[in-house]
Design an enzyme around this catalytic site. Structure first.
Site, PDB file in Angstrom:
ATOM      1  N   GLU A 148       0.821  -1.324  -0.120  1.00 19.16           N
ATOM      2  CA  GLU A 148       0.052   0.059   0.094  1.00 19.16           C
ATOM      3  C   GLU A 148       0.994   1.146  -0.028  1.00 19.16           C
ATOM      4  O   GLU A 148       1.700   1.356   0.605  1.00 19.16           O
ATOM      5  CB  GLU A 148      -0.823   0.008   1.409  1.00 19.16           C
ATOM      6  CG  GLU A 148      -1.925   1.175   1.312  1.00 19.16           C
ATOM      7  CD  GLU A 148      -2.653   1.335   2.386  1.00 19.16           C
ATOM      8  OE1 GLU A 148      -3.078  -0.052   2.776  1.00 19.16           O
ATOM      9  OE2 GLU A 148      -3.068   2.077   3.151  1.00 19.16           O
ATOM     10  N   GLU A 153      -2.646  10.994   3.582  1.00 16.36           N
ATOM     11  CA  GLU A 153      -3.861  11.011   4.677  1.00 16.36           C
ATOM     12  C   GLU A 153      -3.919  11.893   5.540  1.00 16.36           C
ATOM     13  O   GLU A 153      -2.797  12.621   6.027  1.00 16.36           O
ATOM     14  CB  GLU A 153      -3.643   9.475   5.238  1.00 16.36           C
ATOM     15  CG  GLU A 153      -3.943   8.277   4.559  1.00 16.36           C
ATOM     16  CD  GLU A 153      -3.512   6.898   5.441  1.00 16.36           C
ATOM     17  OE1 GLU A 153      -4.671   6.447   5.935  1.00 16.36           O
ATOM     18  OE2 GLU A 153      -2.572   6.981   5.753  1.00 16.36           O
TER      19      GLU A 153
END
Length: 266
Positions: A148, A153
């Site tokens: 990932e 974020e």
């Protein structure tokens, strides 16, 4: 006569320089276009499903809460195109939280590249917008073996901070392969989030500033699952292990706005 000749030469030189300048600009544009793997400017009336998938629901029965105890139900209605922008809206209706999640899985997948996204963050405690990528073998290998790449974020409970993280079999969840960048202006207007991913390293940028480089000395299946195609994900989660658990219900609705997504060869 000499004056006329001199003037003529100046004009010809000026014209030649201008043509050369235009030629350089044209060559640069053509070169950039030839390097484009994928570009989405959201200029159509609706989402182009040639490139994008809607991920729907709450993850149940296989991955309830999307594996993170998130509260939202993903729906098509919470992702719209307005004035050249993709708008992912987080809403609360009675006891139901809704939002949207889009992926390019099985439609736009690529191995290595420069991924650039210009976006404006939503604000409020409990929100968790993200720009990220997953390996296209997730259905066979599972997570985190697929790898990932979290380009961006942000969690509303921690203002002024952007997280860039890698999840691998060697380190996942609260991964050691992460960087928190503090920027007091990150909630103001649009910002450009970018990653350069090559066979040697993965670099992360915010507004052209390098903020983190991931380059493990030993690259194998546990430390470097990044030698295969990945796909892009854009979503706005609500609550969850990272974004919550508390959610300020007074903030809704909130919008995660994406101006463009661009992927270039590297």
């Amino acid at each position: 006569m000499r004056t006329f000749i001199a003037l003529t030469l100046v004009i010809l030189i000026s014209f030649s320089c201008k043509n050369e300048e235009n030629s350089i600009e044209s060559t640069t544009e053509e070169l950039e276009k030839s390097n484009i793997i994928f570009e989405e400017n959201f200029n159509e009336d609706s989402l182009n499903e040639t490139y994008w998938n809607y991920e729907l629901g709450d993850g149940c029965p296989n991955l309830c809460g999307w594996g993170n105890n998130e509260r939202q139900i993903y729906s098509k209605e919470n992702a719209t195109i307005k004035n050249g922008y993709l708008v992912i809206k987080a809403t609360k209706d009675a006891f139901v939280y809704k939002s949207a999640k889009l992926t390019t899985k099985q439609k736009v997948e690529f191995k290595y590249g420069s991924v650039e996204v210009r976006a404006k963050l939503p604000l409020g405690h409990g929100l968790w917008p993200a720009i990220w990528m997953l390996g296209n073998d997730i259905d066979t290998k599972g997570w985190p073996a697929c790898g990932e790449i979290d380009i961006m974020e942000y969690v509303g409970k921690a203002p002024n901070k952007v997280h860039t993280t890698l999840h691998t079999p060697d380190s996942f969840g609260q991964s050691k392969n992460t960087k928190i960048t503090v920027d007091e202006n990150i909630e103001k207007g649009f910002h450009v989030y970018k990653t350069n991913w090559s066979k040697d390293k993965i670099e992360f940028f915010i507004d052209s500033k390098l903020v983190y480089t991931f380059n493990p000395e030993i690259k194998n299946d546990t430390t470097w699952p990044y030698n295969k195609p990945f796909y892009i994900i854009l979503n706005l989660a609500i609550g969850g292990d990272f974004g919550g658990p508390e959610v300020d219900d007074s903030i809704f609705p909130q919008e995660f706005i994406i101006d463009y997504v661009k992927v270039l060869k590297i």
